[in-house]
Design an enzyme around this catalytic site. Structure first.
Site, short mmCIF file in Angstrom:
data_model
loop_
_atom_site.label_atom_id
_atom_site.label_comp_id
_atom_site.label_asym_id
_atom_site.label_seq_id
_atom_site.Cartn_x
_atom_site.Cartn_y
_atom_site.Cartn_z
N TYR A 128 10.01 -4.33 -6.59
CA TYR A 128 11.06 -4.44 -7.16
C TYR A 128 12.47 -4.19 -7.14
O TYR A 128 13.20 -4.60 -7.15
CB TYR A 128 10.52 -2.48 -7.93
CG TYR A 128 9.89 -3.14 -8.84
CD1 TYR A 128 9.46 -3.38 -9.92
CD2 TYR A 128 8.70 -3.13 -8.49
CE1 TYR A 128 8.49 -3.60 -11.08
CE2 TYR A 128 7.04 -2.53 -9.21
CZ TYR A 128 7.31 -3.37 -9.71
OH TYR A 128 6.04 -3.56 -10.94
N HIS B 171 -5.33 2.44 -9.90
CA HIS B 171 -3.93 2.33 -10.43
C HIS B 171 -3.91 3.88 -10.56
O HIS B 171 -3.55 4.25 -12.01
CB HIS B 171 -4.06 1.64 -11.29
CG HIS B 171 -2.59 1.27 -11.01
ND1 HIS B 171 -2.52 -0.62 -11.55
CD2 HIS B 171 -1.37 2.15 -11.65
CE1 HIS B 171 -1.35 -0.47 -11.41
NE2 HIS B 171 -1.04 0.91 -11.63
N GLU C 52 -0.85 0.51 -4.96
CA GLU C 52 0.30 1.69 -4.17
C GLU C 52 -0.27 3.07 -3.89
O GLU C 52 0.40 3.62 -4.76
CB GLU C 52 1.37 1.48 -5.43
CG GLU C 52 2.00 0.41 -5.98
CD GLU C 52 2.94 -0.14 -6.76
OE1 GLU C 52 3.60 0.95 -7.36
OE2 GLU C 52 3.95 -0.95 -7.08
N GLU D 174 2.82 -7.35 -8.22
CA GLU D 174 3.61 -7.05 -9.58
C GLU D 174 5.01 -7.24 -9.12
O GLU D 174 5.24 -7.47 -7.77
CB GLU D 174 4.01 -5.87 -9.54
CG GLU D 174 2.47 -5.00 -9.66
CD GLU D 174 2.30 -3.17 -10.03
OE1 GLU D 174 3.54 -2.98 -10.54
OE2 GLU D 174 1.39 -2.60 -10.35
N ARG E 250 -3.82 -9.35 -14.29
CA ARG E 250 -4.84 -8.14 -13.23
C ARG E 250 -4.37 -7.02 -13.76
O ARG E 250 -3.47 -6.93 -15.07
CB ARG E 250 -3.07 -8.38 -12.32
CG ARG E 250 -3.22 -6.99 -11.20
CD ARG E 250 -2.38 -7.07 -10.24
NE ARG E 250 -3.02 -5.86 -9.13
CZ ARG E 250 -2.26 -5.04 -9.20
NH1 ARG E 250 -0.46 -4.70 -9.57
NH2 ARG E 250 -2.27 -3.36 -8.40
N ASN F 256 3.70 -5.49 -3.98
CA ASN F 256 4.47 -5.62 -5.06
C ASN F 256 6.29 -5.00 -4.70
O ASN F 256 5.82 -4.07 -4.36
CB ASN F 256 3.98 -4.19 -5.87
CG ASN F 256 2.59 -3.96 -6.47
OD1 ASN F 256 2.12 -4.92 -6.59
ND2 ASN F 256 2.39 -3.02 -7.27
#
Ligand code: FCB
Length: 473
Positions: free
Chosen positions: A293, A121, A166, A378, A77, A291
């Site tokens: 985290y 991005h 995002e 991600e 990616r 994504n």
């Protein structure tokens, strides 16, 4: 046959983003982006650095593709820098920029790696920001033109497309708190940029579909939002609205829900959200990138709380990013009553809580909510990387543990029926981590900042083995 991986097994990948790795910021006709401008602003990036050189991937394409190939992954990616292929953000195309991405894609294909291209991005061409950036509705149309011209060149060899990465960050960190480029603080007007990003996605997806693409997605940093106590339920709902529902509502239902309109009343203004906008966005994604985290725990700000509240004004509390899972406070949540983030240890080096259960819950819930094929686009962690093996390689067992526990969470979500097709690790190598500059290491390959020599870390070898073992009968 669709380029989306099928459901039978989890596919694997690794990710990067143009501004974080490419460097060559003024080469071959590349125009300035908002990140070049923002990073030059004193204090914007903690170590005063920028992406002018980054990992120099622009010149080290073959070497980097070999690193990806060494992992044995299915996907790479990467993102395409809009100012590299259309320096002004509209009009003239820079063929040398397109040539670079075509070379990258061809190398990947030669090594049997499927390219997964992200169109945005965060590196908006500066001339578009000079015309008010994502506040200006016209930027959405410019984005669709750019998407179409990239697809025209690469559509015969790239199957998996993501429009935005995002958009919450692009809107609320870029135009809300201003911690990211373009570094503006628009308060309630920030919601307008969120709508224009979604509209840009819808317009771009339409153009790509018209040109024959059938695997066009959008990558969201969705997060579970957990109130610390029942009284925090209302602020948690506001945070959930801005982090999750403001995107999923239009994409799935073609509507902003009532709770979202409560925190973002401007989205009920027909001059902002025009007839047809939401219908265009609805159903426009063939897949959804998630994504993940860290989860978001939230609490009210109460008397006696350790959080400074006084200076934050009526919209909430500013907290340092390192204690909030990267969310600097409520300028990033305009319209939500004062609250604070309450991450619990263990925390990574960037202050984000480690909680694999959050990923499992998020995937199960997002599947239930959307019914779309999901890819984890991600996932990774910053650690200080101070331990070395006898051979001098970074011995990042903390990162290995983090990755392994979260991959297990992805597998549990699949067992519960969540249609998760792939897992893409962030990130191939240490790179320019936005406002953190070169001070936070997310890579599974170490990059020496002086020589730019790449050296795999223990996590790189571990991931290659994890991928290989998953394919054993
Ligand atoms: C995400 C970004 C990515 C990287 C990671 C750590 O928000 O998409 O570029 O910075 O965080």
């Amino acid at each position: 046959m669709t380029p989306l991986p099928d459901r039978s097994r989890l596919s694997w990948g690794v990710a990067s983003a143009a501004y974080q790795v490419e460097g060559a910021a003024t080469e071959d006709g590349r125009g300035p982006s908002i990140w070049d401008t923002f990073a030059a602003r004193p204090g914007a990036v903690v170590d005063g650095s920028d992406g002018a050189v980054a990992c120099d991937s622009y010149h080290r394409l073959d070497e980097d593709v070999e690193l990806v190939a060494g992992l044995g992954v299915d996907h790479y990616r990467f993102s395409i820098a809009w100012p590299r292929v259309q320096p002004s953000g509209s009009g003239a195309v820079e063929p040398r920029g397109l040539d670079y991405y075509q070379r990258l894609v061809d190398r990947l294909l030669e090594r049997d790696i499927a390219p997964m291209a992200t169109l945005y991005h965060w590196d908006l061409p500066q001339p578009l920001e000079d015309a008010d950036g994502w506040v200006n509705r016209d930027t959405s149309a410019r984005f669709a033109d750019y998407a179409a011209l990239v697809h025209e060149r690469l559509g015969d060899r790239v199957g998996l497309w993501a429009t935005h990465n995002e958009p919450w960050c692009a809107a609320y960190v870029g135009y809300g708190s201003g911690r990211h480029a373009p570094g503006r603080q628009l308060g309630d007007r920030t919601h307008v940029t969120a709508h224009h990003l979604l509209l840009g996605h819808g317009l771009a997806a339409t153009r790509l579909h018209d040109a024959g693409a059938d695997a066009v997605g959008i990558v969201l940093n969705l997060t579970p939002v957990w109130p610390d106590r029942p009284e925090a339920a209302e602020v948690a709902d506001g945070v959930d609205a801005i982090r999750n529902r403001i995107w999923l509502g239009p994409l799935v239902d073609g509507a902003y829900d009532d709770g979202t309109l409560k925190v973002a009343p401007v989205l009920a203004d027909p001059s902002v959200v025009r007839d047809g906008d939401l219908a265009l966005v609805r159903g426009s994604a063939d897949w959804l990138g998630v994504n993940y985290y860290t989860p978001a725990r939230v609490d009210l700000v109460s008397a006696g709380s350790t959080t400074e509240t006084a200076s934050a004004g009526s919209t909430g509390v500013a907290e340092p990013a390192e204690t909030t899972g990267g969310d600097a406070g409520v300028e990033e949540f305009p319209g939500v009553a004062p609250f604070r983030f309450t991450p619990r240890p263990p925390l990574t080096d960037i202050g984000w809580e480690v909680e694999p259960r959050g990923l499992e819950e998020l995937l199960v819930e997002t599947h239930r909510r959307t019914g779309l094929p999901l890819l984890v686009t991600e996932h990774g962690a910053a650690f200080p990387d101070t331990t070395r093996t006898a051979e001098g390689e970074v011995d990042d067992q903390d990162r290995v543990g983090y990755l392994s526990d979260h991959i297990a969470a992805v597998e549990r979500a699949r067992e519960q029926g969540a249609d998760v097709r792939g897992y893409v690790l962030w990130t191939l190598m240490d790179n320019f981590e936005w406002a953190e500059g070169y001070t936070k290491y997310f890579g599974i390959v170490h990059v020496d900042r002086d020589t730019l020599v790449r050296t795999p870390k223990a996590s790189y070898h571990w991931y290659a083995e994890r991928v290989r073992a998953s394919r054993e009968p």
